[in-house]
Design a protein around this motif. Structure first.
Motif, PDB file in Angstrom:
ATOM      1  N   THR A  83       0.844  -1.203   0.000  1.00  0.00           N
ATOM      2  CA  THR A  83       0.000   0.000   0.000  1.00  0.00           C
ATOM      3  C   THR A  83       0.878   1.252   0.000  1.00  0.00           C
ATOM      4  OG1 THR A  83      -1.667  -1.240   1.212  1.00  0.00           O
ATOM      5  CG2 THR A  83      -1.904   1.145   1.199  1.00  0.00           C
ATOM      6  N   ALA A  84       1.948   1.203   0.786  1.00  0.00           N
ATOM      7  CA  ALA A  84       2.876   2.342   0.802  1.00  0.00           C
ATOM      8  C   ALA A  84       3.508   2.522  -0.579  1.00  0.00           C
ATOM      9  CB  ALA A  84       3.953   2.105   1.858  1.00  0.00           C
ATOM     10  N   ALA A  85       3.963   1.418  -1.179  1.00  0.00           N
ATOM     11  CA  ALA A  85       4.677   1.506  -2.461  1.00  0.00           C
ATOM     12  C   ALA A  85       3.750   1.911  -3.601  1.00  0.00           C
ATOM     13  CB  ALA A  85       5.329   0.151  -2.773  1.00  0.00           C
ATOM     14  N   ILE A  86       2.541   1.374  -3.620  1.00  0.00           N
ATOM     15  CA  ILE A  86       1.613   1.728  -4.715  1.00  0.00           C
ATOM     16  C   ILE A  86       1.298   3.221  -4.655  1.00  0.00           C
ATOM     17  CG2 ILE A  86      -0.774   1.398  -5.536  1.00  0.00           C
ATOM     18  CD1 ILE A  86      -0.347  -1.645  -4.727  1.00  0.00           C
ATOM     19  N   GLY A  87       1.091   3.746  -3.440  1.00  0.00           N
ATOM     20  CA  GLY A  87       0.806   5.177  -3.305  1.00  0.00           C
ATOM     21  C   GLY A  87       1.945   6.038  -3.826  1.00  0.00           C
ATOM     22  N   LEU A  88       3.163   5.678  -3.474  1.00  0.00           N
ATOM     23  CA  LEU A  88       4.302   6.530  -3.831  1.00  0.00           C
ATOM     24  C   LEU A  88       4.788   6.308  -5.266  1.00  0.00           C
ATOM     25  CD1 LEU A  88       6.422   6.203  -0.542  1.00  0.00           C
ATOM     26  CD2 LEU A  88       5.105   8.205  -1.284  1.00  0.00           C
ATOM     27  N   TYR A  89       4.806   5.035  -5.705  1.00  0.00           N
ATOM     28  CA  TYR A  89       5.603   4.711  -6.903  1.00  0.00           C
ATOM     29  C   TYR A  89       4.812   4.198  -8.111  1.00  0.00           C
ATOM     30  CZ  TYR A  89       9.047   4.662  -3.127  1.00  0.00           C
ATOM     31  OH  TYR A  89       9.801   4.993  -2.037  1.00  0.00           O
ATOM     32  N   HIS A  90       3.483   4.121  -8.019  1.00  0.00           N
ATOM     33  CA  HIS A  90       2.769   3.556  -9.178  1.00  0.00           C
ATOM     34  C   HIS A  90       2.988   4.455 -10.405  1.00  0.00           C
ATOM     35  CE1 HIS A  90      -0.139   1.736 -11.749  1.00  0.00           C
ATOM     36  NE2 HIS A  90      -0.404   0.819 -10.836  1.00  0.00           N
ATOM     37  N   PRO A  91       3.400   3.854 -11.527  1.00  0.00           N
ATOM     38  CA  PRO A  91       3.707   4.700 -12.697  1.00  0.00           C
ATOM     39  C   PRO A  91       2.497   5.454 -13.231  1.00  0.00           C
ATOM     40  CG  PRO A  91       3.896   2.344 -13.231  1.00  0.00           C
ATOM     41  CD  PRO A  91       3.716   2.450 -11.743  1.00  0.00           C
ATOM     42  N   HIS A  92       1.279   5.012 -12.894  1.00  0.00           N
ATOM     43  CA  HIS A  92       0.096   5.766 -13.323  1.00  0.00           C
ATOM     44  C   HIS A  92      -0.600   6.426 -12.136  1.00  0.00           C
ATOM     45  CE1 HIS A  92       0.792   3.982 -17.144  1.00  0.00           C
ATOM     46  NE2 HIS A  92       0.636   2.762 -16.665  1.00  0.00           N
ATOM     47  N   GLY A  93       0.061   6.476 -10.978  1.00  0.00           N
ATOM     48  CA  GLY A  93      -0.546   7.075  -9.787  1.00  0.00           C
ATOM     49  C   GLY A  93      -0.403   8.583  -9.785  1.00  0.00           C
ATOM     50  N   ALA A  94      -0.776   9.202  -8.666  1.00  0.00           N
ATOM     51  CA  ALA A  94      -0.762  10.667  -8.597  1.00  0.00           C
ATOM     52  C   ALA A  94       0.668  11.201  -8.529  1.00  0.00           C
ATOM     53  CB  ALA A  94      -1.549  11.124  -7.372  1.00  0.00           C
ATOM     54  N   THR A  95       1.564  10.468  -7.864  1.00  0.00           N
ATOM     55  CA  THR A  95       2.897  11.036  -7.614  1.00  0.00           C
ATOM     56  C   THR A  95       3.961  10.547  -8.600  1.00  0.00           C
ATOM     57  OG1 THR A  95       3.341   9.277  -6.046  1.00  0.00           O
ATOM     58  CG2 THR A  95       2.478  11.328  -5.143  1.00  0.00           C
ATOM     59  N   LYS A  96       3.853   9.271  -8.978  1.00  0.00           N
ATOM     60  CA  LYS A  96       4.776   8.701  -9.984  1.00  0.00           C
ATOM     61  C   LYS A  96       6.243   8.832  -9.596  1.00  0.00           C
ATOM     62  CE  LYS A  96       1.713   9.795 -13.902  1.00  0.00           C
ATOM     63  NZ  LYS A  96       0.650  10.394 -13.089  1.00  0.00           N
ATOM     64  N   PHE A  97       6.555   8.759  -8.318  1.00  0.00           N
ATOM     65  CA  PHE A  97       7.972   8.795  -7.928  1.00  0.00           C
ATOM     66  C   PHE A  97       8.664   7.537  -8.437  1.00  0.00           C
ATOM     67  CE2 PHE A  97       6.084  11.269  -4.275  1.00  0.00           C
ATOM     68  CZ  PHE A  97       6.550  12.495  -4.702  1.00  0.00           C
ATOM     69  N   VAL A  98       9.956   7.672  -8.707  1.00  0.00           N
ATOM     70  CA  VAL A  98      10.738   6.505  -9.137  1.00  0.00           C
ATOM     71  C   VAL A  98      11.024   5.655  -7.897  1.00  0.00           C
ATOM     72  CG1 VAL A  98      12.919   5.749 -10.166  1.00  0.00           C
ATOM     73  CG2 VAL A  98      11.777   7.821 -11.019  1.00  0.00           C
ATOM     74  N   ALA A  99      10.731   4.364  -7.982  1.00  0.00           N
ATOM     75  CA  ALA A  99      10.901   3.483  -6.818  1.00  0.00           C
ATOM     76  C   ALA A  99      12.382   3.343  -6.473  1.00  0.00           C
ATOM     77  CB  ALA A  99      10.302   2.111  -7.116  1.00  0.00           C
ATOM     78  N   PRO A 100      12.683   3.130  -5.205  1.00  0.00           N
ATOM     79  CA  PRO A 100      14.100   3.045  -4.804  1.00  0.00           C
ATOM     80  C   PRO A 100      14.805   1.801  -5.343  1.00  0.00           C
ATOM     81  CG  PRO A 100      12.628   2.688  -2.922  1.00  0.00           C
ATOM     82  CD  PRO A 100      11.773   3.117  -4.053  1.00  0.00           C
ATOM     83  N   TRP A 101      14.052   0.805  -5.792  1.00  0.00           N
ATOM     84  CA  TRP A 101      14.676  -0.383  -6.376  1.00  0.00           C
ATOM     85  C   TRP A 101      14.895  -0.212  -7.889  1.00  0.00           C
ATOM     86  CZ3 TRP A 101      10.021  -0.521  -3.720  1.00  0.00           C
ATOM     87  CH2 TRP A 101       8.871  -0.502  -4.503  1.00  0.00           C
ATOM     88  N   ALA A 102      14.346   0.857  -8.474  1.00  0.00           N
ATOM     89  CA  ALA A 102      14.567   1.105  -9.905  1.00  0.00           C
ATOM     90  C   ALA A 102      15.835   1.931 -10.079  1.00  0.00           C
ATOM     91  CB  ALA A 102      13.368   1.854 -10.489  1.00  0.00           C
ATOM     92  N   GLU A 103      16.363   1.921 -11.283  1.00  0.00           N
ATOM     93  CA  GLU A 103      17.619   2.635 -11.525  1.00  0.00           C
ATOM     94  C   GLU A 103      17.496   4.123 -11.155  1.00  0.00           C
ATOM     95  OE1 GLU A 103      19.199   1.752 -15.375  1.00  0.00           O
ATOM     96  OE2 GLU A 103      20.729   3.296 -15.075  1.00  0.00           O
ATOM     97  N   GLY A 104      18.416   4.588 -10.370  1.00  0.00           N
ATOM     98  CA  GLY A 104      18.441   6.006 -10.004  1.00  0.00           C
ATOM     99  C   GLY A 104      17.425   6.402  -8.945  1.00  0.00           C
ATOM    100  N   GLY A 105      16.656   5.429  -8.447  1.00  0.00           N
ATOM    101  CA  GLY A 105      15.571   5.764  -7.518  1.00  0.00           C
ATOM    102  C   GLY A 105      16.032   6.008  -6.092  1.00  0.00           C
TER     103      GLY A 105
END
Ligand SMILES: NC(=O)c1ccc[n+]([C@@H]2O[C@H](COP(=O)([O-])OP(=O)(O)OC[C@H]3O[C@@H](n4cnc5c(N)ncnc54)[C@H](OP(=O)(O)O)[C@@H]3O)[C@@H](O)[C@H]2O)c1
Length: 346
Positions: free
Chosen positions: A133-155
């Motif tokens: 739930t925390a990750a979907i809120g912060l990092y979903h590519p189609h969500g409101a914030t679209k932050f780059v996840a910390p496990w993705a390159e440069g995240g």
């Protein structure tokens, strides 16, 4: 020992009805699935809401239970990532074979995460719904914030210098928002909670813990003091009408408020976005993020970058669920996940 053909299960018998212990067949894993023997199962507030208010579920009787850790008992055709005996944590789902208030459940192999030896089954069962739930809120590519996840390159560390406010940091979801936010580099990470939980939340990565009883105006003043002005993102892990309205008031123009319950902000203003998070990786639109998260999770647990949460075991196995849900409903749980052990069922 061979897998039994029958198992104990807790069934919610009718809309707004009672729970009852029953037996049912142990399912067999189809292609891509594994069968897990559930060692520890976590309770979630949505379950007392389903029972009390009759929400979300249409078809009864139903089996609930959305958070589990256990041992892979059998693998379906085509599964190569997991084998019998692996320790996994995963999210259950409101389908009879996939829900967790039973001894054995099915899960898609790529939505289960192995976890390291240093993490117990009880600790592992604190995580699946909360971390997703925390990750979907912060990092979903189609969500409101679209932050780059910390496990993705440069995240990792990418958002250094960006403030994040987490309403309700000691809730299980809030505790994971803080931990992921720290990995992403957000700073400061400001949260609200009972102040007795301040030390714990700082150990997760919160830089400032404010009293959850502050009025909306006082919260606004404190956050402004710490950030110098309105903020671009608030994650409201509580999402009552009161917290949503207070949280919305902290936003800058163009800011985003993530909520977990239906939107309840009374006075919205143009350009500030309100978005409700759906924290299950079982929904098709969340599956890709869920798979990436669960691939990254074993390493993050091993390194200690993600810490499991405090927990309390409710005795009585599946028979203890009712007691646990009553505690959640009465707001008697602070900074802790309630867990049951299906094997202790009488
Ligand atoms: N949309 C979704 O997919 C999704 C997923 C998971 C959960 N949820 C919902 O999100 C909510 C939280 O779930 P959860 O399992 O994380 O809850 P939880 O851990 O059971 O919540 C208990 C915690 O909430 C804190 N709290 C309660 N009221 C607060 C307030 N006004 N301000 C700050 N903190 C407050 C308490 O803090 P203190 O003890 O420090 O006072 C306590 O630690 C529930 O309504 C749940 O149904 C939705």
């Amino acid at each position: 020992m061979s897998t039994p053909t029958q198992q104990k299960v807790l069934v919610l018998q009718a809309k707004q009805g009672e729970f009852a212990l029953k037996t049912r067949d142990v399912p067999k894993p189809g292609p891509g699935d594994v069968l897990v023997k559930n060692v520890a199962v976590g309770l979630n507030p949505v379950e007392w809401k389903i029972q009390t208010w009759g929400i979300l579920v249409e078809k009864y009787p139903v089996i609930l239970g959305l958070d589990a850790a256990g041992v892979v008992e059998a693998v379906g055709e085509g599964v190569t990532s997991l084998k019998k005996g692996d320790r996994v944590l995963y999210q259950g789902w409101l389908e009879d074979d996939r829900a967790n208030y039973q001894e054995y459940s099915l899960i898609a192999a790529d939505l289960a995460a192995k976890f390291p030896e240093k993490v117990s089954f009880d600790q592992a069962a604190t995580l699946p719904v909360a971390v997703a739930t925390a990750a979907i809120g912060l990092y979903h590519p189609h969500g409101a914030t679209k932050f780059v996840a910390p496990w993705a390159e440069g995240g990792k560390g990418k958002y250094a210098g960006t403030p994040l406010v987490v309403i309700g940091g000691s809730s299980v979801v809030g505790s994971l928002v803080i931990q992921l936010a720290k990995l992403s580099g957000f700073s400061p990470i400001i949260t609200t909670a009972s102040l007795k939980n301040a030390g714990l939340l700082k150990s997760y990565g919160a830089t400032h813990v404010l009293d959850r009883n502050l009025s909306a105006d006082a919260l606004h003043a404190e956050v402004t003091k710490l950030t110098g002005g309105p903020v671009s993102v608030v994650y409201d892990a509580i999402s009552t009408p009161e917290t949503q309205n207070a949280a919305y008031g902290l936003l800058a123009a163009g800011g985003k408020l993530l909520v977990l319950l239906p939107e309840a902000v009374t006075e919205t203003s143009e350009g500030r976005i309100l978005s409700q998070v759906q924290g299950t990786v079982q929904l098709p639109h969340n599956a890709e993020l869920g798979k990436a998260l669960f691939r990254a999770l074993p390493g993050l647990l091993e390194s200690g970058e993600i810490k499991p949460l405090n927990f309390e075991v409710i005795p009585g196995g599946l028979g203890g669920v009712t007691t646990g849900l009553e505690k959640l409903k009465a707001n008697q749980v602070s900074a802790s996940k309630l867990i049951i052990h299906p094997s202790e069922t009488a």
